[in-house]
Design an enzyme around this catalytic site. Structure first.
Site, PDB file in Angstrom:
ATOM      1  N   SER A 139       6.477   4.225  -7.228  1.00  0.00           N
ATOM      2  CA  SER A 139       7.010   3.635  -8.468  1.00  0.00           C
ATOM      3  C   SER A 139       7.034   4.603  -9.648  1.00  0.00           C
ATOM      4  O   SER A 139       6.821   4.206 -10.797  1.00  0.00           O
ATOM      5  CB  SER A 139       6.245   2.352  -8.834  1.00  0.00           C
ATOM      6  OG  SER A 139       6.413   1.387  -7.820  1.00  0.00           O
ATOM      7  N   ASN A 161      13.427  10.835  -2.759  1.00  0.00           N
ATOM      8  CA  ASN A 161      13.518  10.367  -1.376  1.00  0.00           C
ATOM      9  C   ASN A 161      14.502   9.205  -1.385  1.00  0.00           C
ATOM     10  O   ASN A 161      14.168   8.113  -1.833  1.00  0.00           O
ATOM     11  CB  ASN A 161      12.132   9.921  -0.893  1.00  0.00           C
ATOM     12  CG  ASN A 161      12.193   9.264   0.479  1.00  0.00           C
ATOM     13  OD1 ASN A 161      13.220   9.314   1.160  1.00  0.00           O
ATOM     14  ND2 ASN A 161      11.089   8.654   0.889  1.00  0.00           N
ATOM     15  N   GLY A 163      11.189   7.457  -5.133  1.00  0.00           N
ATOM     16  CA  GLY A 163      12.053   6.651  -4.272  1.00  0.00           C
ATOM     17  C   GLY A 163      13.178   6.013  -5.064  1.00  0.00           C
ATOM     18  O   GLY A 163      14.188   6.649  -5.388  1.00  0.00           O
ATOM     19  N   GLY A 164      12.993   4.740  -5.421  1.00  0.00           N
ATOM     20  CA  GLY A 164      14.036   3.965  -6.095  1.00  0.00           C
ATOM     21  C   GLY A 164      14.674   4.669  -7.286  1.00  0.00           C
ATOM     22  O   GLY A 164      15.898   4.635  -7.457  1.00  0.00           O
ATOM     23  N   GLU A 208       6.378   4.576   5.383  1.00  0.00           N
ATOM     24  CA  GLU A 208       7.326   3.670   6.035  1.00  0.00           C
ATOM     25  C   GLU A 208       7.502   4.059   7.499  1.00  0.00           C
ATOM     26  O   GLU A 208       7.699   3.201   8.357  1.00  0.00           O
ATOM     27  CB  GLU A 208       8.666   3.678   5.277  1.00  0.00           C
ATOM     28  CG  GLU A 208       8.535   2.907   3.968  1.00  0.00           C
ATOM     29  CD  GLU A 208       9.459   3.370   2.864  1.00  0.00           C
ATOM     30  OE1 GLU A 208      10.415   4.118   3.133  1.00  0.00           O
ATOM     31  OE2 GLU A 208       9.210   2.974   1.702  1.00  0.00           O
ATOM     32  N   GLU A 225       0.870   9.134  -1.733  1.00  0.00           N
ATOM     33  CA  GLU A 225       1.635   7.919  -2.038  1.00  0.00           C
ATOM     34  C   GLU A 225       0.822   6.688  -1.633  1.00  0.00           C
ATOM     35  O   GLU A 225       0.852   6.281  -0.465  1.00  0.00           O
ATOM     36  CB  GLU A 225       2.955   7.917  -1.261  1.00  0.00           C
ATOM     37  CG  GLU A 225       3.868   9.067  -1.604  1.00  0.00           C
ATOM     38  CD  GLU A 225       5.325   8.728  -1.307  1.00  0.00           C
ATOM     39  OE1 GLU A 225       6.139   8.846  -2.220  1.00  0.00           O
ATOM     40  OE2 GLU A 225       5.642   8.323  -0.170  1.00  0.00           O
ATOM     41  N   LYS A 271      15.624   7.592   1.058  1.00  0.00           N
ATOM     42  CA  LYS A 271      15.401   6.628   2.145  1.00  0.00           C
ATOM     43  C   LYS A 271      16.753   6.312   2.811  1.00  0.00           C
ATOM     44  O   LYS A 271      17.595   7.201   2.907  1.00  0.00           O
ATOM     45  CB  LYS A 271      14.672   5.382   1.619  1.00  0.00           C
ATOM     46  CG  LYS A 271      13.399   5.785   0.852  1.00  0.00           C
ATOM     47  CD  LYS A 271      12.482   4.651   0.508  1.00  0.00           C
ATOM     48  CE  LYS A 271      11.261   5.208  -0.232  1.00  0.00           C
ATOM     49  NZ  LYS A 271      10.275   4.191  -0.571  1.00  0.00           N
ATOM     50  N   HIS A 283       5.821   9.842   6.161  1.00  0.00           N
ATOM     51  CA  HIS A 283       5.984   8.837   5.106  1.00  0.00           C
ATOM     52  C   HIS A 283       5.390   7.507   5.589  1.00  0.00           C
ATOM     53  O   HIS A 283       5.510   7.169   6.766  1.00  0.00           O
ATOM     54  CB  HIS A 283       7.464   8.670   4.748  1.00  0.00           C
ATOM     55  CG  HIS A 283       7.664   7.862   3.509  1.00  0.00           C
ATOM     56  ND1 HIS A 283       7.592   6.487   3.512  1.00  0.00           N
ATOM     57  CD2 HIS A 283       7.866   8.227   2.218  1.00  0.00           C
ATOM     58  CE1 HIS A 283       7.765   6.047   2.267  1.00  0.00           C
ATOM     59  NE2 HIS A 283       7.933   7.082   1.468  1.00  0.00           N
ATOM     60  N   GLY A 341       7.589   1.095  -4.068  1.00  0.00           N
ATOM     61  CA  GLY A 341       8.647   0.088  -4.175  1.00  0.00           C
ATOM     62  C   GLY A 341       8.184  -1.223  -4.788  1.00  0.00           C
ATOM     63  O   GLY A 341       8.885  -2.226  -4.728  1.00  0.00           O
TER      64      GLY A 341
HETATM   65  P1  13P Z   1       9.359   4.203  -4.942  1.00  0.00           P
HETATM   66  O1  13P Z   1       9.458   5.301  -5.970  1.00  0.00           O
HETATM   67  O2  13P Z   1      10.599   3.412  -4.786  1.00  0.00           O
HETATM   68  O3  13P Z   1       8.127   3.382  -5.178  1.00  0.00           O
HETATM   69  O4  13P Z   1       9.142   4.927  -3.527  1.00  0.00           O
HETATM   70  C1  13P Z   1       8.208   5.925  -3.420  1.00  0.00           C
HETATM   71  C2  13P Z   1       8.379   6.606  -2.131  1.00  0.00           C
HETATM   72  O5  13P Z   1       8.180   6.034  -1.072  1.00  0.00           O
HETATM   73  C3  13P Z   1       8.847   7.991  -2.151  1.00  0.00           C
HETATM   74  O6  13P Z   1       8.725   8.585  -0.900  1.00  0.00           O
END
Ligand code: 13P
Length: 246
Positions: A209, A9, A230-231, A96, A166, A11, A94, A172
């Site tokens: 993470s 993802n 994510g990251g 967020e 999640e 983002k 999600h 994050g």
């Molecule tokens: P991180 O892997 O950066 O923690 O993000 C997870 C996420 O929100 C994937 O949708």
């Protein structure tokens, strides 16, 4: 059918030229993996990404959509619009979006139904906050979210749905849920789906993470089918290591 899926993802990251370079570099590194590799990219990268993944085993998803077919919804994109350029997946609900854009269980459900109606495969996100976890409400929160998200679906629809657990406190933050805790929550989700649909045959990912160091252990757990990353999905070398985990 449960399958091993590694979804990135991105983002709100990556310009089209960066997306093209990323995919061109990633493709040879993941060409032999048995895992399904998905990149969920910003709207502005979708078309370029779809052209670049042709003749690779990389799949492309969006990160959101609107549930209405069309109309006066300035700034929104419908399922049919995504499908018209051959987008295959779409992340829905999600945390967020729930947190910053007023996404509710009801709109998540409307979006899931619209995605399926138009032949998109939703990646439906659920997860508890730190406060909810500390109050011992994790199970209650995630079962309620999954029930509402999948409300009105048929058993057959589940073949085209991926769920991502999640925990919000792990996103994050560098804090991963322990593989046992993640597995326990995912087991809970699976049980809830089984109660409702008489099958637990659905792909459920862990997100929060995930990195190249913890991926293997997380993915080795009985109920975890892969990751939503994510990251760590923004770096080709790292993401390719996660995507090759088996
Ligand atoms: P991180 O892997 O950066 O923690 O993000 C997870 C996420 O929100 C994937 O949708």
């Amino acid at each position: 059918m449960r399958k091993r899926v590694i979804a990135g993802n991105w983002k709100m990251n990556m310009l089209p030229n960066e997306a093209i370079d990323f995919i061109n570099n990633l493709a040879p590194l993941v060409k032999d993996t048995k895992n399904e590799v998905i990149l969920c990219v910003p709207y502005t990268d979708l078309f370029y990404s779809l052209l670049t993944v042709q003749e690779t085993n990389i799949h492309i998803g969006a990160q959101n959509m609107h549930w209405e077919e069309k109309g006066a919804y300035t700034g929104e994109v419908s399922a049919e619009m995504l499908k018209s350029i051959n987008v295959e997946y779409v992340i829905i609900g999600h945390s967020e979006r729930r947190q910053y854009f007023n996404e509710t269980d009801e709109t998540v459900n409307l979006k899931v139904k619209s995605a399926l109606k138009h032949g998109l495969k939703p990646i439906v996100c659920v997860g508890e906050t730190l406060k909810q976890r500390e109050e011992g409400k994790t199970s209650e929160v995630i079962t309620s979210q999954i029930n509402k998200a999948l409300s009105g679906l048929e058993k057959e629809d589940l073949q085209n749905v991926i769920v991502a657990y999640e925990p919000i406190w792990a996103i994050g933050t560098g804090k991963t849920a322990s593989s046992e805790d993640a597995n326990e929550s995912i087991k809970e989700i699976r049980k809830e789906i089984e109660n409702k649909f008489d099958t637990n045959d659905i792909t459920i990912l862990y997100g929060g993470s995930v990195n190249e160091k913890n991926a293997k252990e997380l993915f080795s757990m009985s109920d975890i089918d892969g990751g939503l990353v994510g990251g760590a999905s923004l770096k080709v070398d790292i993401f390719s290591q996660i995507a090759n985990c088996n």
